[in-house]
Write a protein that holds these residues in place. Structure first.
Motif, PDB file in Angstrom:
ATOM      1  N   GLU A  27      -2.266  -4.270 -10.506  1.00 33.56           N
ATOM      2  CA  GLU A  27      -3.512  -4.298  -9.751  1.00 33.56           C
ATOM      3  C   GLU A  27      -3.141  -4.260  -8.271  1.00 33.56           C
ATOM      4  OE1 GLU A  27      -5.716  -7.751 -10.868  1.00 33.56           O
ATOM      5  OE2 GLU A  27      -6.315  -6.926 -12.814  1.00 33.56           O
ATOM      6  N   TRP A  28      -3.558  -3.209  -7.593  1.00 33.79           N
ATOM      7  CA  TRP A  28      -3.202  -3.037  -6.192  1.00 33.79           C
ATOM      8  C   TRP A  28      -4.241  -3.719  -5.299  1.00 33.79           C
ATOM      9  CZ3 TRP A  28       1.524  -1.228  -5.486  1.00 33.79           C
ATOM     10  CH2 TRP A  28       2.075  -0.358  -6.437  1.00 33.79           C
ATOM     11  N   ALA A  29      -3.775  -4.437  -4.300  1.00 41.75           N
ATOM     12  CA  ALA A  29      -4.654  -5.077  -3.326  1.00 41.75           C
ATOM     13  C   ALA A  29      -4.423  -4.449  -1.965  1.00 41.75           C
ATOM     14  CB  ALA A  29      -4.376  -6.581  -3.259  1.00 41.75           C
ATOM     15  N   ASN A  30      -5.505  -4.250  -1.223  1.00 38.46           N
ATOM     16  CA  ASN A  30      -5.400  -3.670   0.111  1.00 38.46           C
ATOM     17  C   ASN A  30      -4.967  -4.756   1.101  1.00 38.46           C
ATOM     18  OD1 ASN A  30      -5.547  -1.665   2.048  1.00 38.46           O
ATOM     19  ND2 ASN A  30      -7.665  -2.153   2.565  1.00 38.46           N
ATOM     20  N   PRO A  76       0.793  -1.238   0.000  1.00 39.24           N
ATOM     21  CA  PRO A  76       0.000   0.000   0.000  1.00 39.24           C
ATOM     22  C   PRO A  76       0.819   1.279   0.000  1.00 39.24           C
ATOM     23  CG  PRO A  76      -0.928  -1.597   1.532  1.00 39.24           C
ATOM     24  CD  PRO A  76       0.385  -2.154   1.084  1.00 39.24           C
ATOM     25  N   ASP A  77       1.923   1.314   0.748  1.00 40.36           N
ATOM     26  CA  ASP A  77       2.690   2.556   0.774  1.00 40.36           C
ATOM     27  C   ASP A  77       3.346   2.834  -0.569  1.00 40.36           C
ATOM     28  OD1 ASP A  77       4.470   0.425   1.082  1.00 40.36           O
ATOM     29  OD2 ASP A  77       5.828   1.550   2.395  1.00 40.36           O
ATOM     30  N   ALA A  78       3.740   1.762  -1.283  1.00 40.28           N
ATOM     31  CA  ALA A  78       4.308   1.957  -2.623  1.00 40.28           C
ATOM     32  C   ALA A  78       3.254   2.451  -3.589  1.00 40.28           C
ATOM     33  CB  ALA A  78       4.912   0.655  -3.121  1.00 40.28           C
ATOM     34  N   GLU A  79       2.037   1.930  -3.468  1.00 40.60           N
ATOM     35  CA  GLU A  79       0.951   2.400  -4.318  1.00 40.60           C
ATOM     36  C   GLU A  79       0.757   3.907  -4.166  1.00 40.60           C
ATOM     37  OE1 GLU A  79      -3.914   1.870  -4.805  1.00 40.60           O
ATOM     38  OE2 GLU A  79      -2.835   0.816  -3.224  1.00 40.60           O
ATOM     39  N   GLU A 121       1.766   6.807  -7.024  1.00 34.95           N
ATOM     40  CA  GLU A 121       0.698   7.625  -7.582  1.00 34.95           C
ATOM     41  C   GLU A 121       0.868   9.097  -7.227  1.00 34.95           C
ATOM     42  OE1 GLU A 121      -2.931   5.832  -6.293  1.00 34.95           O
ATOM     43  OE2 GLU A 121      -2.805   4.202  -7.754  1.00 34.95           O
ATOM     44  N   THR A 122       1.260   9.381  -5.991  1.00 34.10           N
ATOM     45  CA  THR A 122       1.409  10.777  -5.570  1.00 34.10           C
ATOM     46  C   THR A 122       2.591  11.445  -6.268  1.00 34.10           C
ATOM     47  OG1 THR A 122       0.525  10.144  -3.406  1.00 34.10           O
ATOM     48  CG2 THR A 122       1.580  12.301  -3.566  1.00 34.10           C
ATOM     49  N   SER A 123       3.652  10.681  -6.473  1.00 38.35           N
ATOM     50  CA  SER A 123       4.851  11.235  -7.118  1.00 38.35           C
ATOM     51  C   SER A 123       4.717  11.336  -8.630  1.00 38.35           C
ATOM     52  CB  SER A 123       6.058  10.346  -6.796  1.00 38.35           C
ATOM     53  OG  SER A 123       5.911   9.060  -7.395  1.00 38.35           O
ATOM     54  N   GLY A 124       3.767  10.583  -9.207  1.00 35.74           N
ATOM     55  CA  GLY A 124       3.634  10.538 -10.658  1.00 35.74           C
ATOM     56  C   GLY A 124       4.480   9.461 -11.306  1.00 35.74           C
ATOM     57  N   LEU A 125       5.265   8.738 -10.504  1.00 35.66           N
ATOM     58  CA  LEU A 125       6.118   7.691 -11.058  1.00 35.66           C
ATOM     59  C   LEU A 125       5.315   6.545 -11.651  1.00 35.66           C
ATOM     60  CD1 LEU A 125       8.838   7.560  -8.255  1.00 35.66           C
ATOM     61  CD2 LEU A 125       9.224   8.206 -10.641  1.00 35.66           C
ATOM     62  N   ALA A 164      -0.533  12.216   2.014  1.00 36.58           N
ATOM     63  CA  ALA A 164      -1.200  11.300   1.091  1.00 36.58           C
ATOM     64  C   ALA A 164      -1.417   9.927   1.707  1.00 36.58           C
ATOM     65  CB  ALA A 164      -0.381  11.171  -0.192  1.00 36.58           C
ATOM     66  N   TYR A 165      -0.417   9.419   2.422  1.00 33.94           N
ATOM     67  CA  TYR A 165      -0.524   8.051   2.933  1.00 33.94           C
ATOM     68  C   TYR A 165      -1.139   7.989   4.330  1.00 33.94           C
ATOM     69  CZ  TYR A 165       0.651   3.256   4.177  1.00 33.94           C
ATOM     70  OH  TYR A 165       0.573   1.945   4.581  1.00 33.94           O
ATOM     71  N   TYR A 166      -0.514   8.678   5.273  1.00 36.04           N
ATOM     72  CA  TYR A 166      -0.952   8.533   6.656  1.00 36.04           C
ATOM     73  C   TYR A 166      -2.268   9.251   6.946  1.00 36.04           C
ATOM     74  CZ  TYR A 166       3.477   6.322   7.696  1.00 36.04           C
ATOM     75  OH  TYR A 166       4.528   5.446   7.709  1.00 36.04           O
ATOM     76  N   VAL A 167      -2.469  10.406   6.314  1.00 37.00           N
ATOM     77  CA  VAL A 167      -3.697  11.152   6.577  1.00 37.00           C
ATOM     78  C   VAL A 167      -4.835  10.647   5.689  1.00 37.00           C
ATOM     79  CG1 VAL A 167      -4.783  13.427   6.597  1.00 37.00           C
ATOM     80  CG2 VAL A 167      -2.402  13.178   7.334  1.00 37.00           C
TER      81      VAL A 167
END
Length: 357
Positions: A84-87, A63-66, A70-74, A284-287
Motif C-alpha cells: 500500500e503506497w502512501a504519498n 514515491p519514487d520507488a512506487e 510500476e513504470t518498469s513492470g517490476l 513518469a516521475y518528475y513530469v
C-alpha cells in the motif's frame, strides 16, 4: 512537539488538497494496520525469513520507488504480500506516520533516523544509497536572498540563516558553519521547517538571508527570484546520504521483515532500471507525478534520483556517525552510536541483489 503531516517537498500539485489528503491517508492507513492477526515475533539476531504469511501488507512512503516499480513492470514480481503506497516522504511526515502506526517504511536523508531516536521513536535503517559524484552534483545549495552578498561560506558570518534542526538541511547548515570556522553565535539561525515553499518564501521576503534549497525548490527559487538578484552557492560538503528506514517494531514482525527482504531486492532492481531508463523515469516521475518539466526532471536525475545503492555499509555508517557527533555537540543531544540504528541483516540482501542486477 510532533511535526504535522505536510505535502511532499517540491510538489507543485494542488498543495492545499494534498495537505488534507495526506492527513486523511495517515488516518486511514492507521486503521488498515490494526487487525487481529497475531504477529510472529522475530528476534534481532534471527535470520530473515523467506516465507510471508498470506495477507501481509507493507505500507510504504517511497514515491519514487512506487513510480519506478510500476513504470518498469517490476511491481509484477511482488508475490506473497501486498504494498500500500502512501504519498509520504521526508522526515517530518514519515516520523508522524510511524508514531501513528500508519507506515512501515519511508525514504529519507541521514538526519530523520537520528531525531526519531532522540525523540523516543525507535527505528531501523535497512538500505542506503549515495551519490556517485557528491560534490559535482550536490542535493542542496545555499539559496541567497536578493540583495545579499554571499560568495563563499566565510560570507555567512552575520547572516540570518534558515535552520531546521531535525532535517538534513539543518545539519548542512551546521556543517557549513563548521567548514567556514564559524560558530552558531556568529550567525542568526532562524528556525523554520523546510516544507513546501517555506524556505523559498522566507528568502524572497527577506525573512532570512540564506537557506538550503534542493531539487525543485532550488529551481523554483532561482526562476522566481533570480531576476531580482536571488542567487545560490555550493557548499562543497557531502549531502547525498539517503536511507530506507522504518519503526523498529516492523523488523520484529517476521512476516513484515520477510516482505521487506523481498521489497529490498526489487528496490535495488528498480534503482538500476532508473539508471538504464532515465528519460522514461523522468517523464513518469518528475513530469507526470511531480508536475515538473522534462528538462527539470532530467537535471534532477543527476542528484537525488541518481544515487548508487550501497552493498557494504561501513563507510556510510562512519560518515553518519560524524554527523550524529556534530549534532550532539551543537544541539545538545545525547551521544548516539549510530550502528544501533542499522539492521545489518539487510546488508547482505542488498549485496546479493546488486550482484544479480
Amino acid at each position: 512537539m510532533k511535526p504535522s503531516p505536510v505535502p511532499r517537498e517540491g510538489s507543485r500539485l494542488r498543495r492545499g488538497a494534498l495537505v488534507l489528503l495526506t492527513a486523511l491517508s495517515v488516518t486511514a492507513l492507521a486503521g488498515c494496520g490494526s487487525d487481529s492477526t497475531p504477529v510472529k515475533a522475530l528476534a534481532a539476531d534471527a535470520a530473515l525469513p523467506d516465507d510471508v504469511a498470506d495477507g501481509t501488507v507493507l505500507r510504504l512512503g517511497i514515491p519514487d520507488a512506487e513510480v519506478a516499480l510500476e513504470t518498469s513492470g517490476l511491481i509484477d514480481e511482488v508475490e506473497g504480500y501486498r504494498i500500500e503506497w502512501a504519498n509520504i516522504s521526508g522526515g517530518p511526515q514519515s516520523l508522524e506516520a510511524f508514531r501513528a502506526g500508519a507506515l512501515d517504511a519511508s525514504s529519507v536523508a541521514e538526519i530523520p533516523p537520528l531525531f526519531a531516536t532522540w525523540t523516543d521513536t525507535p527505528v531501523k535503517i535497512f538500505a542506503v544509497s549515495e551519490n556517485p559524484d557528491p560534490l559535482d552534483n550536490p542535493i542542496y545549495e545555499l539559496g541567497v536572498a536578493p540583495g545579499v552578498e554571499v560568495g563563499d561560506l566565510a560570507d555567512l558570518k552575520g547572516k540570518k540563516i534558515a535552520y531546521s534542526p531535525g532535517q538534513a538541511q539543518g545539519a548542512l547548515v551546521l556543517k557549513a558553519l563548521q567548514k567556514a570556522g564559524l560558530a552558531q553565535d556568529d550567525v542568526e539561525l532562524v528556525e523554520l521547517q523546510s516544507v513546501n515553499d517555506t524556505y523559498v518564501n522566507a528568502l524572497g521576503s527577506k525573512q532570512v538571508d540564506v537557506a538550503p534549497l534542493g531539487g525543485t525548490l532550488l529551481t523554483s527559487y532561482l526562476a522566481k527570484y533570480g531576476p531580482d538578484g536571488g542567487t545560490s552557492i555550493r557548499t562543497g560538503i557531502r549531502d547525498d546520504a539517503s536511507v530506507l528506514y522504518g519503526p523498529a517494531e516492523v523488523f520484529e514482525d517476521a512476516d513484515k521483515a520477510a516482505a521487506l527482504k523481498d521489497f529490498v531486492r526489487l528496490w535495488v532492481k528498480a534503482r538500476q532500471w532508473v539508471k538504464d531508463h532515465p528519460d522514461e523515469f523522468a517523464q513518469a516521475y518528475y513530469v507526470e507525478h511531480e508536475g515538473l518539466t522534462l528538462e527539470d526532471g532530467k537535471r534532477l536525475l543527476a542528484t537525488s534520483a541518481n544515487r548508487d545503492v550501497i552493498g557494504s555499509w561501513d563507510d556510510f555508517i562512519a560518515r553518519q556517525q560524524e554527523t550524529a557527533d556534530l549534532l550532539s555537540s551543537e544541539q545538545g543531544h545525547p551521544e548516539l552510536d549510530v550502528t544501533t540504528l542499522y539492521d545489518r541483516r539487510y546488508e547482505q540482501v542488498v549485496a546479493d541483489a546488486l550482484g544479480g542486477s
